[in-house]
Design a protein around this motif. Sequence first.
Motif, PDB file in Angstrom:
ATOM      1  N   GLU A  75       1.141   5.955   0.700  1.00  0.00           N
ATOM      2  CA  GLU A  75       1.394   4.724   0.180  1.00  0.00           C
ATOM      3  C   GLU A  75       2.095   3.910   1.319  1.00  0.00           C
ATOM      4  O   GLU A  75       2.857   4.258   2.161  1.00  0.00           O
ATOM      5  CB  GLU A  75       2.556   5.268  -0.723  1.00  0.00           C
ATOM      6  CG  GLU A  75       2.050   5.982  -2.111  1.00  0.00           C
ATOM      7  CD  GLU A  75       1.471   5.117  -3.206  1.00  0.00           C
ATOM      8  OE1 GLU A  75       1.351   4.043  -3.180  1.00  0.00           O
ATOM      9  OE2 GLU A  75       0.581   5.878  -3.935  1.00  0.00           O
ATOM     10  N   ASP A  78       2.461  -2.432  -0.870  1.00  0.00           N
ATOM     11  CA  ASP A  78       1.768  -2.573  -2.095  1.00  0.00           C
ATOM     12  C   ASP A  78       0.632  -1.947  -2.221  1.00  0.00           C
ATOM     13  O   ASP A  78      -0.327  -2.033  -2.979  1.00  0.00           O
ATOM     14  CB  ASP A  78       1.917  -4.004  -2.800  1.00  0.00           C
ATOM     15  CG  ASP A  78       1.359  -4.769  -1.685  1.00  0.00           C
ATOM     16  OD1 ASP A  78       0.824  -4.235  -0.502  1.00  0.00           O
ATOM     17  OD2 ASP A  78       1.238  -5.821  -2.065  1.00  0.00           O
ATOM     18  N   SER A  79       0.142  -0.980  -1.269  1.00  0.00           N
ATOM     19  CA  SER A  79      -1.319  -0.344  -1.050  1.00  0.00           C
ATOM     20  C   SER A  79      -1.008   1.135  -0.905  1.00  0.00           C
ATOM     21  O   SER A  79      -0.288   1.511  -0.618  1.00  0.00           O
ATOM     22  CB  SER A  79      -1.723  -0.970   0.280  1.00  0.00           C
ATOM     23  OG  SER A  79      -1.815  -2.265   0.230  1.00  0.00           O
ATOM     24  N   ASP A 117      -5.381  -1.175  -4.266  1.00  0.00           N
ATOM     25  CA  ASP A 117      -4.109  -1.822  -4.661  1.00  0.00           C
ATOM     26  C   ASP A 117      -3.441  -0.817  -5.572  1.00  0.00           C
ATOM     27  O   ASP A 117      -4.063  -0.194  -6.074  1.00  0.00           O
ATOM     28  CB  ASP A 117      -4.485  -3.093  -5.544  1.00  0.00           C
ATOM     29  CG  ASP A 117      -3.340  -3.903  -5.987  1.00  0.00           C
ATOM     30  OD1 ASP A 117      -2.243  -3.761  -5.133  1.00  0.00           O
ATOM     31  OD2 ASP A 117      -3.327  -4.809  -6.511  1.00  0.00           O
ATOM     32  N   ARG A 118      -2.115  -0.899  -5.208  1.00  0.00           N
ATOM     33  CA  ARG A 118      -1.487   0.058  -6.048  1.00  0.00           C
ATOM     34  C   ARG A 118      -1.426   0.186  -7.547  1.00  0.00           C
ATOM     35  O   ARG A 118      -1.681   1.236  -8.209  1.00  0.00           O
ATOM     36  CB  ARG A 118       0.143   0.093  -5.513  1.00  0.00           C
ATOM     37  CG  ARG A 118       1.195   1.313  -6.202  1.00  0.00           C
ATOM     38  CD  ARG A 118       2.312   1.381  -5.929  1.00  0.00           C
ATOM     39  NE  ARG A 118       2.638   1.420  -4.332  1.00  0.00           N
ATOM     40  CZ  ARG A 118       3.807   1.540  -3.594  1.00  0.00           C
ATOM     41  NH1 ARG A 118       4.846   1.210  -4.600  1.00  0.00           N
ATOM     42  NH2 ARG A 118       3.881   1.463  -2.536  1.00  0.00           N
ATOM     43  N   ASP A 119      -1.503  -0.986  -7.965  1.00  0.00           N
ATOM     44  CA  ASP A 119      -1.709  -1.178  -9.487  1.00  0.00           C
ATOM     45  C   ASP A 119      -3.051  -0.902  -9.967  1.00  0.00           C
ATOM     46  O   ASP A 119      -3.286  -0.688 -11.263  1.00  0.00           O
ATOM     47  CB  ASP A 119      -1.291  -2.574  -9.893  1.00  0.00           C
ATOM     48  CG  ASP A 119       0.318  -2.884  -9.540  1.00  0.00           C
ATOM     49  OD1 ASP A 119       0.978  -1.942  -9.400  1.00  0.00           O
ATOM     50  OD2 ASP A 119       0.558  -3.845  -9.083  1.00  0.00           O
TER      51      ASP A 119
END
Length: 146
Positions: A75, A78-79, A117-119
Amino acid sequence: MRGPRRFSSGFGMLEVLVALVLITSVGVTILAWVQGGVDSVLRLRGVYAQMHARQRILAFSRTINPAEKPSGKAELGDSRLEWTSSVLETPVPQTGYPSGKGFYDIGLYRLEIKVFDRDVSELWFQETLDVVGSRKVRDSSNPFIE
């Protein structure tokens, strides 16, 4: 005899319609121009976000030793990234100073980094790098002894 002609004061229906058409056409033009600017800003925001993510990932990739850890996940801001490596050049013994073999074997590896992308679970972009990896394979107090 007729009386004097009376002219009505104010705007007629035709003038009002012409004014509304002009105002509407100017408004639509301005709205299209503003929307184009907003689209450009959003597109640039995405490009800049990807550029900054690439810089962070390139800095992080310097810490990856593909000889020790050929694949992994991390991690980063935000990636979320995943990497795999493959051998480009077979590892060879490090040359010791002034002669002999060193403690490490050194090889050239291709590192493929996928960034998500984390989301969102879909791929955001991918980087491919050629890096040097090393692994400690010899342990001797005298590096000149093979």
